[in-house]
Design an enzyme around this catalytic site. Structure first.
Site, PDB file in Angstrom:
ATOM      1  N   TYR A   1       0.780  -1.208   0.099  1.00  0.00           N
ATOM      2  CA  TYR A   1       0.022   0.205  -0.076  1.00  0.00           C
ATOM      3  C   TYR A   1       0.914   1.413   0.041  1.00  0.00           C
ATOM      4  O   TYR A   1       0.191   2.471  -0.034  1.00  0.00           O
ATOM      5  CB  TYR A   1      -1.114   0.125   1.040  1.00  0.00           C
ATOM      6  CG  TYR A   1      -2.119  -1.241   1.039  1.00  0.00           C
ATOM      7  CD1 TYR A   1      -2.989  -1.021   0.059  1.00  0.00           C
ATOM      8  CD2 TYR A   1      -1.956  -2.202   1.970  1.00  0.00           C
ATOM      9  CE1 TYR A   1      -3.882  -2.368  -0.006  1.00  0.00           C
ATOM     10  CE2 TYR A   1      -2.656  -3.117   2.091  1.00  0.00           C
ATOM     11  CZ  TYR A   1      -3.579  -3.201   0.984  1.00  0.00           C
ATOM     12  OH  TYR A   1      -4.540  -4.267   1.014  1.00  0.00           O
TER      13      TYR A   1
ATOM     14  N   HIS B   1      -9.294   1.365  -5.632  1.00  0.00           N
ATOM     15  CA  HIS B   1      -8.238   0.609  -4.707  1.00  0.00           C
ATOM     16  C   HIS B   1      -6.898   0.739  -5.036  1.00  0.00           C
ATOM     17  O   HIS B   1      -6.274   1.383  -6.290  1.00  0.00           O
ATOM     18  CB  HIS B   1      -8.337  -0.898  -5.198  1.00  0.00           C
ATOM     19  CG  HIS B   1      -9.713  -1.542  -4.807  1.00  0.00           C
ATOM     20  ND1 HIS B   1     -10.152  -1.693  -3.699  1.00  0.00           N
ATOM     21  CD2 HIS B   1     -10.853  -1.768  -5.946  1.00  0.00           C
ATOM     22  CE1 HIS B   1     -11.502  -2.114  -3.761  1.00  0.00           C
ATOM     23  NE2 HIS B   1     -11.922  -1.961  -5.044  1.00  0.00           N
TER      24      HIS B   1
HETATM   25  C1  DQA Z   1      -7.850  -2.416  -0.926  1.00  0.00           C
HETATM   26  C2  DQA Z   1      -7.805  -3.833  -1.590  1.00  0.00           C
HETATM   27  C3  DQA Z   1      -8.481  -4.606  -0.984  1.00  0.00           C
HETATM   28  O1  DQA Z   1      -8.492  -5.977  -1.318  1.00  0.00           O
HETATM   29  C4  DQA Z   1      -7.884  -4.613   0.621  1.00  0.00           C
HETATM   30  O2  DQA Z   1      -9.013  -5.561   1.419  1.00  0.00           O
HETATM   31  C5  DQA Z   1      -7.580  -3.515   1.430  1.00  0.00           C
HETATM   32  C6  DQA Z   1      -7.360  -2.048   0.524  1.00  0.00           C
HETATM   33  C7  DQA Z   1      -6.741  -1.269  -1.697  1.00  0.00           C
HETATM   34  O3  DQA Z   1      -6.783   0.014  -1.606  1.00  0.00           O
HETATM   35  O4  DQA Z   1      -5.761  -1.749  -2.363  1.00  0.00           O
HETATM   36  O5  DQA Z   1      -8.059  -3.219   2.571  1.00  0.00           O
HETATM   37  O6  DQA Z   1      -9.248  -1.869  -1.136  1.00  0.00           O
END
Ligand code: DQA
Length: 150
Positions: free
Chosen positions: A24, A101
């Site tokens: 992330y 995402h």
């Molecule tokens: C997310 C991707 C999702 O699969 C995950 O559960 C998240 C973050 C992303 O921003 O990449 O918590 O939404």
């Protein structure tokens, strides 16, 4: 007074910056908020940026947006993949929703490949990192200008 874009963030996104930075990145949610607000102001919009770990709270905010927002940018995090409730709330809101995402959910575990949110969203931005929120503002602003004249 013009209505804001609601930018809604689901569970564990409050941990951005320290949560699995190899997936992330190192930007915090506050960094995301500042970048998204900047981009919105460049397009003549304001944002109302929120995060919750609760599914019911997300549903309540999406339904609130029906009256109070001009559109929604939603990173539903894990609820994306599980929540019929989020999907129904988006349909009920009758607002354009851009799903975001940070990570590329299609490169990850198979259970992340399905999104209930996508089925009722205008479009999806995923895998481009934090800039996805800014790109979502741009896409939503363009849609609103074309469809609502705002
Ligand atoms: C997310 C991707 C999702 O699969 C995950 O559960 C998240 C973050 C992303 O921003 O990449 O918590 O939404």
């Amino acid at each position: 007074m013009a209505k804001p874009i609601y930018v809604l963030n689901g569970p564990t996104l409050n941990m951005l910056g320290s949560r699995e930075p190899h997936i992330y990145g190192s930007q915090t949610l506050a960094d995301e908020e500042a970048m998204t607000a900047d981009r919105a102001s460049a397009f003549g919009h304001t944002i109302d940026f929120r995060q919750t770990n609760s599914e019911g709270q997300l549903v309540d905010w999406i339904l609130e947006a029906r009256e109070k927002a001009c559109g929604i940018i939603l990173n539903g995090a894990a609820y994306t993949h599980t929540s019929v409730a989020l999907m129904d709330a988006i349909s009920a809101s009758e607002l354009p929703v851009v799903e975001v995402h940070i990570s590329n959910i299609f490169k990850r575990e198979p259970f992340r490949h399905h999104s209930y949110v996508s089925t009722v969203s205008l479009g999806v931005i995923c895998g481009l990192g934090p800039i996805g929120y800014a790109l979502a503002v741009e896409a939503l602003s363009d849609y609103l200008a074309k469809h609502l004249g705002s």
